[in-house]
Motif scaffolding. Structure first.
Motif, PDB file in Angstrom:
ATOM      1  N   MET A   1      87.440  31.619  79.447  1.00 54.26           N
ATOM      2  CA  MET A   1      88.676  32.287  79.807  1.00 54.26           C
ATOM      3  C   MET A   1      89.632  31.254  80.399  1.00 54.26           C
ATOM      4  SD  MET A   1      89.236  35.524  82.423  1.00 54.26           S
ATOM      5  CE  MET A   1      89.310  34.615  83.966  1.00 54.26           C
ATOM      6  N   HIS A   2      90.900  31.497  80.198  1.00 57.94           N
ATOM      7  CA  HIS A   2      91.953  30.683  80.798  1.00 57.94           C
ATOM      8  C   HIS A   2      92.785  31.564  81.724  1.00 57.94           C
ATOM      9  CE1 HIS A   2      90.885  27.915  77.601  1.00 57.94           C
ATOM     10  NE2 HIS A   2      91.580  26.988  78.231  1.00 57.94           N
ATOM     11  N   TYR A   3      93.549  30.914  82.578  1.00 61.35           N
ATOM     12  CA  TYR A   3      94.456  31.655  83.452  1.00 61.35           C
ATOM     13  C   TYR A   3      95.790  30.926  83.513  1.00 61.35           C
ATOM     14  CZ  TYR A   3      93.524  28.238  87.157  1.00 61.35           C
ATOM     15  OH  TYR A   3      93.426  27.086  87.890  1.00 61.35           O
ATOM     16  N   GLY A   4      96.846  31.705  83.743  1.00 60.04           N
ATOM     17  CA  GLY A   4      98.183  31.145  83.784  1.00 60.04           C
ATOM     18  C   GLY A   4      98.642  30.766  85.176  1.00 60.04           C
ATOM     19  N   GLU A   5      98.183  31.530  86.175  1.00 60.19           N
ATOM     20  CA  GLU A   5      98.679  31.281  87.531  1.00 60.19           C
ATOM     21  C   GLU A   5      97.766  31.924  88.559  1.00 60.19           C
ATOM     22  OE1 GLU A   5     102.792  31.997  90.137  1.00 60.19           O
ATOM     23  OE2 GLU A   5     102.592  32.955  88.183  1.00 60.19           O
ATOM     24  N   ILE A   6      97.772  31.323  89.747  1.00 60.69           N
ATOM     25  CA  ILE A   6      97.155  31.920  90.926  1.00 60.69           C
ATOM     26  C   ILE A   6      98.246  32.003  91.979  1.00 60.69           C
ATOM     27  CG2 ILE A   6      95.532  31.561  92.831  1.00 60.69           C
ATOM     28  CD1 ILE A   6      93.730  30.071  90.793  1.00 60.69           C
ATOM     29  N   LYS A   7      98.486  33.203  92.494  1.00 59.81           N
ATOM     30  CA  LYS A   7      99.417  33.369  93.614  1.00 59.81           C
ATOM     31  C   LYS A   7      98.588  33.488  94.873  1.00 59.81           C
ATOM     32  CE  LYS A   7     103.447  35.256  91.354  1.00 59.81           C
ATOM     33  NZ  LYS A   7     104.468  36.291  91.376  1.00 59.81           N
ATOM     34  N   LYS A   8      98.837  32.596  95.813  1.00 61.22           N
ATOM     35  CA  LYS A   8      98.034  32.534  97.032  1.00 61.22           C
ATOM     36  C   LYS A   8      98.354  33.653  98.004  1.00 61.22           C
ATOM     37  CE  LYS A   8      97.544  27.580  96.580  1.00 61.22           C
ATOM     38  NZ  LYS A   8      97.742  26.269  97.168  1.00 61.22           N
ATOM     39  N   THR A   9      99.596  34.096  98.030  1.00 61.94           N
ATOM     40  CA  THR A   9     100.017  35.214  98.882  1.00 61.94           C
ATOM     41  C   THR A   9     100.998  36.063  98.083  1.00 61.94           C
ATOM     42  OG1 THR A   9     101.719  33.819  99.884  1.00 61.94           O
ATOM     43  CG2 THR A   9      99.657  34.068 101.105  1.00 61.94           C
ATOM     44  N   ASP A  10     100.562  37.243  97.705  1.00 63.65           N
ATOM     45  CA  ASP A  10     101.325  38.117  96.828  1.00 63.65           C
ATOM     46  C   ASP A  10     101.424  39.485  97.494  1.00 63.65           C
ATOM     47  OD1 ASP A  10     102.424  39.539  94.719  1.00 63.65           O
ATOM     48  OD2 ASP A  10     100.832  39.057  93.288  1.00 63.65           O
ATOM     49  N   ILE A  11     102.633  40.012  97.618  1.00 64.24           N
ATOM     50  CA  ILE A  11     102.809  41.341  98.203  1.00 64.24           C
ATOM     51  C   ILE A  11     103.327  42.350  97.180  1.00 64.24           C
ATOM     52  CG2 ILE A  11     103.093  40.525 100.569  1.00 64.24           C
ATOM     53  CD1 ILE A  11     106.161  40.941 100.139  1.00 64.24           C
ATOM     54  N   ALA A  12     103.474  41.935  95.928  1.00 65.21           N
ATOM     55  CA  ALA A  12     104.040  42.812  94.907  1.00 65.21           C
ATOM     56  C   ALA A  12     102.989  43.515  94.058  1.00 65.21           C
ATOM     57  CB  ALA A  12     104.963  42.001  93.995  1.00 65.21           C
ATOM     58  N   ASN A  13     101.759  43.041  94.064  1.00 61.66           N
ATOM     59  CA  ASN A  13     100.759  43.520  93.112  1.00 61.66           C
ATOM     60  C   ASN A  13      99.556  44.165  93.786  1.00 61.66           C
ATOM     61  OD1 ASN A  13     102.060  42.709  90.588  1.00 61.66           O
ATOM     62  ND2 ASN A  13     101.868  40.663  91.452  1.00 61.66           N
ATOM     63  N   GLY A  14      99.839  45.092  94.684  1.00 63.97           N
ATOM     64  CA  GLY A  14      98.801  45.815  95.403  1.00 63.97           C
ATOM     65  C   GLY A  14      99.152  45.894  96.870  1.00 63.97           C
ATOM     66  N   GLU A  15      98.396  46.702  97.590  1.00 63.99           N
ATOM     67  CA  GLU A  15      98.674  46.908  99.009  1.00 63.99           C
ATOM     68  C   GLU A  15      98.267  45.700  99.834  1.00 63.99           C
ATOM     69  OE1 GLU A  15      98.672  51.595  99.833  1.00 63.99           O
ATOM     70  OE2 GLU A  15      96.667  50.746  99.573  1.00 63.99           O
ATOM     71  N   GLY A  16      99.113  45.364 100.803  1.00 67.19           N
ATOM     72  CA  GLY A  16      98.834  44.254 101.698  1.00 67.19           C
ATOM     73  C   GLY A  16      99.114  42.908 101.062  1.00 67.19           C
ATOM     74  N   VAL A  17      98.766  41.868 101.778  1.00 69.99           N
ATOM     75  CA  VAL A  17      98.910  40.499 101.261  1.00 69.99           C
ATOM     76  C   VAL A  17      97.672  40.212 100.421  1.00 69.99           C
ATOM     77  CG1 VAL A  17      99.193  38.063 101.839  1.00 69.99           C
ATOM     78  CG2 VAL A  17     100.217  39.828 103.309  1.00 69.99           C
ATOM     79  N   ARG A  18      97.889  39.754  99.197  1.00 71.81           N
ATOM     80  CA  ARG A  18      96.796  39.608  98.242  1.00 71.81           C
ATOM     81  C   ARG A  18      96.803  38.231  97.600  1.00 71.81           C
ATOM     82  NH1 ARG A  18      94.921  44.304  98.014  1.00 71.81           N
ATOM     83  NH2 ARG A  18      93.560  43.933  96.244  1.00 71.81           N
ATOM     84  N   VAL A  19      95.677  37.863  97.046  1.00 76.96           N
ATOM     85  CA  VAL A  19      95.571  36.717  96.157  1.00 76.96           C
ATOM     86  C   VAL A  19      95.594  37.297  94.747  1.00 76.96           C
ATOM     87  CG1 VAL A  19      94.098  34.830  95.362  1.00 76.96           C
ATOM     88  CG2 VAL A  19      94.237  35.358  97.808  1.00 76.96           C
ATOM     89  N   SER A  20      96.433  36.752  93.875  1.00 78.10           N
ATOM     90  CA  SER A  20      96.546  37.289  92.521  1.00 78.10           C
ATOM     91  C   SER A  20      96.178  36.239  91.483  1.00 78.10           C
ATOM     92  CB  SER A  20      97.962  37.803  92.258  1.00 78.10           C
ATOM     93  OG  SER A  20      98.216  38.954  93.040  1.00 78.10           O
ATOM     94  N   LEU A  21      95.375  36.665  90.525  1.00 75.70           N
ATOM     95  CA  LEU A  21      94.954  35.832  89.403  1.00 75.70           C
ATOM     96  C   LEU A  21      95.546  36.415  88.135  1.00 75.70           C
ATOM     97  CD1 LEU A  21      93.144  33.658  88.016  1.00 75.70           C
ATOM     98  CD2 LEU A  21      91.325  35.414  87.990  1.00 75.70           C
TER      99      LEU A  21
END
Length: 172
Positions: free
Chosen positions: A1-21
């Motif tokens: 599998m490949h990935y395009g980005e990791i967001k270390k602190t994301d508040i747009a894609n779920g409740e609270g501060v999140r890590v997004s893959l």
């Protein structure tokens, strides 16, 4: 599998501060997709054990509520195979943190039974996901006032309650 980005602190894609893959690979090709470069399964970097370790470290601060999986399409069968052992590690180390997953596949039609995205990893993978935002992005139903989703057809599903009750339990 490949990935395009990791967001270390994301508040747009779920409740609270999140890590997004943001995983790579998607066969939906929704018109108006905000991340169409990730349709290609080879886009970005290879997802390795070192990537998993980095994500686990990023999840460690107490202010991080959990992990969000986006894409591309995390629930493409070839991505599920890689995400399953990773999510086992996440839940083992951080059982209190939530996992959100965004998918164009419909929970009750395509991710269960003989659905088109079901593979050997699907059932266990779903058991490790707390919230599933399902349904393809539909440009004609785009609504920027919605929380945690892009179009009105998408549902925010409590996976554990839905599996226990045998019916869709929506939240938010």
């Amino acid at each position: 599998m490949h990935y395009g980005e990791i967001k270390k602190t994301d508040i747009a894609n779920g409740e609270g501060v999140r890590v997004s893959l943001f995983v790579s690979g998607c066969t939906h090709h929704c018109a108006g997709c905000f991340n169409s470069e990730t349709w290609d399964f080879s886009y970005g970097k290879e997802f390795t054990r070192a990537t998993e370790d980095e994500l686990l470290e990023l999840l460690s601060p107490s202010y991080i509520a959990g992990l969000s999986l986006l894409g591309g399409e995390p629930m493409e069968p070839e991505n599920q195979q890689t995400l399953l052992p990773f999510l086992r590690r996440v839940k083992e180390r951080y059982p209190q943190k939530t996992v959100w997953c965004y998918t164009g596949y419909l929970f009750d039609r395509e991710l269960q039974g003989k659905g088109r995205a079901v593979c050997g990893a699907t059932e266990e993978l779903l058991s490790l996901i707390d919230i599933l935002v399902d349904g393809e992005f539909v440009q004609e139903k785009k609504n920027i006032s919605l929380r945690f989703r892009g179009s009105e057809n998408q549902r925010i599903i409590d996976v554990k309650k839905s599996l226990e009750q045998g019916t869709i339990v929506q939240v938010l």
